[in-house]
Scaffold this motif. Structure first.
Motif, PDB file in Angstrom:
ATOM      1  N   ASP A 201       0.819  -1.209   0.000  1.00 12.04           N
ATOM      2  CA  ASP A 201       0.000   0.000   0.000  1.00 12.04           C
ATOM      3  C   ASP A 201       0.860   1.269   0.000  1.00 12.04           C
ATOM      4  OD1 ASP A 201      -2.645   1.278   0.091  1.00 12.04           O
ATOM      5  OD2 ASP A 201      -2.003   1.946   2.080  1.00 12.04           O
ATOM      6  N   GLY A 202       1.886   1.317   0.841  1.00 12.50           N
ATOM      7  CA  GLY A 202       2.754   2.495   0.897  1.00 12.50           C
ATOM      8  C   GLY A 202       3.514   2.708  -0.400  1.00 12.50           C
ATOM      9  N   ILE A 203       3.958   1.622  -1.010  1.00 13.28           N
ATOM     10  CA  ILE A 203       4.668   1.711  -2.289  1.00 13.28           C
ATOM     11  C   ILE A 203       3.719   2.199  -3.377  1.00 13.28           C
ATOM     12  CG2 ILE A 203       5.723   0.297  -4.100  1.00 13.28           C
ATOM     13  CD1 ILE A 203       7.061  -1.310  -1.795  1.00 13.28           C
ATOM     14  N   ILE A 204       2.522   1.663  -3.411  1.00 18.66           N
ATOM     15  CA  ILE A 204       1.532   2.081  -4.405  1.00 18.66           C
ATOM     16  C   ILE A 204       1.194   3.561  -4.239  1.00 18.66           C
ATOM     17  CG2 ILE A 204      -0.891   1.809  -5.086  1.00 18.66           C
ATOM     18  CD1 ILE A 204      -0.467  -1.253  -4.483  1.00 18.66           C
ATOM     19  N   ARG A 205       1.004   4.004  -2.996  1.00 17.54           N
ATOM     20  CA  ARG A 205       0.707   5.426  -2.768  1.00 17.54           C
ATOM     21  C   ARG A 205       1.838   6.314  -3.272  1.00 17.54           C
ATOM     22  NH1 ARG A 205       0.454   6.204   2.608  1.00 17.54           N
ATOM     23  NH2 ARG A 205       0.346   4.026   3.167  1.00 17.54           N
ATOM     24  N   ALA A 206       3.077   5.938  -2.989  1.00 13.77           N
ATOM     25  CA  ALA A 206       4.227   6.726  -3.450  1.00 13.77           C
ATOM     26  C   ALA A 206       4.295   6.742  -4.976  1.00 13.77           C
ATOM     27  CB  ALA A 206       5.519   6.162  -2.863  1.00 13.77           C
ATOM     28  N   MET A 207       4.013   5.619  -5.596  1.00 14.99           N
ATOM     29  CA  MET A 207       4.046   5.555  -7.058  1.00 14.99           C
ATOM     30  C   MET A 207       2.960   6.443  -7.661  1.00 14.99           C
ATOM     31  SD  MET A 207       4.851   1.487  -7.662  1.00 14.99           S
ATOM     32  CE  MET A 207       5.161   1.565  -9.441  1.00 14.99           C
ATOM     33  N   LYS A 208       1.771   6.437  -7.059  1.00 17.47           N
ATOM     34  CA  LYS A 208       0.665   7.245  -7.579  1.00 17.47           C
ATOM     35  C   LYS A 208       0.911   8.741  -7.392  1.00 17.47           C
ATOM     36  CE  LYS A 208      -3.142   4.000  -7.406  1.00 17.47           C
ATOM     37  NZ  LYS A 208      -4.466   3.707  -6.831  1.00 17.47           N
ATOM     38  N   GLN A 209       1.689   9.104  -6.384  1.00 17.22           N
ATOM     39  CA  GLN A 209       1.967  10.514  -6.129  1.00 17.22           C
ATOM     40  C   GLN A 209       3.095  11.056  -6.999  1.00 17.22           C
ATOM     41  OE1 GLN A 209       2.705  10.692  -1.926  1.00 17.22           O
ATOM     42  NE2 GLN A 209       0.559  10.362  -1.397  1.00 17.22           N
ATOM     43  N   LEU A 210       3.809  10.179  -7.666  1.00 17.57           N
ATOM     44  CA  LEU A 210       4.950  10.596  -8.472  1.00 17.57           C
ATOM     45  C   LEU A 210       4.510  11.404  -9.687  1.00 17.57           C
ATOM     46  CD1 LEU A 210       8.030  10.357  -9.081  1.00 17.57           C
ATOM     47  CD2 LEU A 210       7.411   8.393 -10.503  1.00 17.57           C
ATOM     48  N   ASP A 211       5.121  12.540  -9.877  1.00 14.73           N
ATOM     49  CA  ASP A 211       4.940  13.330 -11.094  1.00 14.73           C
ATOM     50  C   ASP A 211       6.017  12.871 -12.066  1.00 14.73           C
ATOM     51  OD1 ASP A 211       4.702  15.152 -13.122  1.00 14.73           O
ATOM     52  OD2 ASP A 211       5.293  16.884 -11.908  1.00 14.73           O
ATOM     53  N   PHE A 212       5.642  11.997 -12.995  1.00  7.01           N
ATOM     54  CA  PHE A 212       6.637  11.441 -13.902  1.00  7.01           C
ATOM     55  C   PHE A 212       7.293  12.529 -14.741  1.00  7.01           C
ATOM     56  CE2 PHE A 212       7.919   7.105 -14.540  1.00  7.01           C
ATOM     57  CZ  PHE A 212       8.727   7.168 -15.657  1.00  7.01           C
ATOM     58  N   GLY A 213       6.616  13.635 -14.941  1.00  7.54           N
ATOM     59  CA  GLY A 213       7.179  14.750 -15.701  1.00  7.54           C
ATOM     60  C   GLY A 213       8.452  15.302 -15.086  1.00  7.54           C
ATOM     61  N   ARG A 214       8.567  15.217 -13.775  1.00 10.24           N
ATOM     62  CA  ARG A 214       9.780  15.741 -13.121  1.00 10.24           C
ATOM     63  C   ARG A 214      11.002  14.876 -13.397  1.00 10.24           C
ATOM     64  NH1 ARG A 214      11.712  13.299  -8.496  1.00 10.24           N
ATOM     65  NH2 ARG A 214      10.324  11.803  -7.509  1.00 10.24           N
ATOM     66  N   LEU A 215      10.776  13.693 -13.948  1.00  8.90           N
ATOM     67  CA  LEU A 215      11.874  12.779 -14.245  1.00  8.90           C
ATOM     68  C   LEU A 215      12.353  12.895 -15.691  1.00  8.90           C
ATOM     69  CD1 LEU A 215      10.449   9.577 -12.542  1.00  8.90           C
ATOM     70  CD2 LEU A 215      11.905  11.329 -11.523  1.00  8.90           C
ATOM     71  N   GLU A 216      11.708  13.762 -16.466  1.00 10.43           N
ATOM     72  CA  GLU A 216      12.015  13.832 -17.900  1.00 10.43           C
ATOM     73  C   GLU A 216      13.471  14.152 -18.180  1.00 10.43           C
ATOM     74  OE1 GLU A 216       9.194  16.372 -19.813  1.00 10.43           O
ATOM     75  OE2 GLU A 216       7.590  14.919 -19.581  1.00 10.43           O
ATOM     76  N   HIS A 217      14.140  14.857 -17.293  1.00  9.78           N
ATOM     77  CA  HIS A 217      15.536  15.210 -17.531  1.00  9.78           C
ATOM     78  C   HIS A 217      16.483  14.019 -17.313  1.00  9.78           C
ATOM     79  CE1 HIS A 217      15.211  15.506 -13.157  1.00  9.78           C
ATOM     80  NE2 HIS A 217      16.522  15.384 -13.111  1.00  9.78           N
ATOM     81  N   ARG A 218      16.016  12.982 -16.635  1.00 13.80           N
ATOM     82  CA  ARG A 218      16.899  11.844 -16.327  1.00 13.80           C
ATOM     83  C   ARG A 218      17.086  10.895 -17.505  1.00 13.80           C
ATOM     84  NH1 ARG A 218      15.163  10.696 -10.055  1.00 13.80           N
ATOM     85  NH2 ARG A 218      16.189  12.537  -9.215  1.00 13.80           N
TER      86      ARG A 218
END
Length: 149
Positions: free
Chosen positions: A96-113
């Motif tokens: 549950d905690g992992i799923i919540r963290a994944m759902k809160q992730l803004d994948f757009g902030r990772l675009e530079h990686r």
């Protein structure tokens, strides 16, 4: 690390038995479970790139307590010989905690990686598939074993 990654759902009894196994036994058991119909998800070789995109570090340096790192490489590492591969589990009550963290992730902030747009899209697709797999495991009351061989 750079080999194929796979996630397999297991029940409580199977997890308890697997905790006593060595690497060869773990691999054989996982293969039998998949062949027997246990739900699984192959992430192939992109698991390390996904970990890097999510955490900024290679999966060879898991970030303890970071749910995004744990989403990729699991929470509890099995003690096996390095030559036997890498095996870790995420218990049902940790999903549950992992799923919540994944759902809160803004994948757009990772675009530079990611280095290319193609890689970014592939990572986003794999991230979504992994999230769906974890949601399925949570709903089914299952644990998840991650292996790299």
């Amino acid at each position: 690390m750079g080999m194929r990654g796979q996630y397999v759902m297991v029940n409580e009894d199977t997890l308890e038995r697997m905790m006593e196994m060595d690497g060869a036994e773990l691999l054989d058991t996982l293969e039998r479970l998949v062949e027997g119909g246990n739900a699984y998800y192959d992430i192939d070789k992109i698991w390390d790139a996904l970990h890097l995109a999510l955490t900024g570090v290679s999966a060879s340096e898991p970030v303890e307590g970071d749910p995004l790192s744990e989403a990729v490489v699991g929470v509890h590492v099995f003690e096996v010989e390095e030559d036997d591969g890498f095996f870790a589990c995420t218990e049902h009550d940790e999903l549950d905690g992992i799923i919540r963290a994944m759902k809160q992730l803004d994948f757009g902030r990772l675009e530079h990686r990611p280095e290319t747009e193609e890689l970014r899209l592939e990572l986003k697709r794999e991230f979504g598939s992994l999230l769906a797999f974890y949601e399925q495991a949570l709903a089914a009351g299952q644990h998840v074993i991650f292996s790299v061989v």
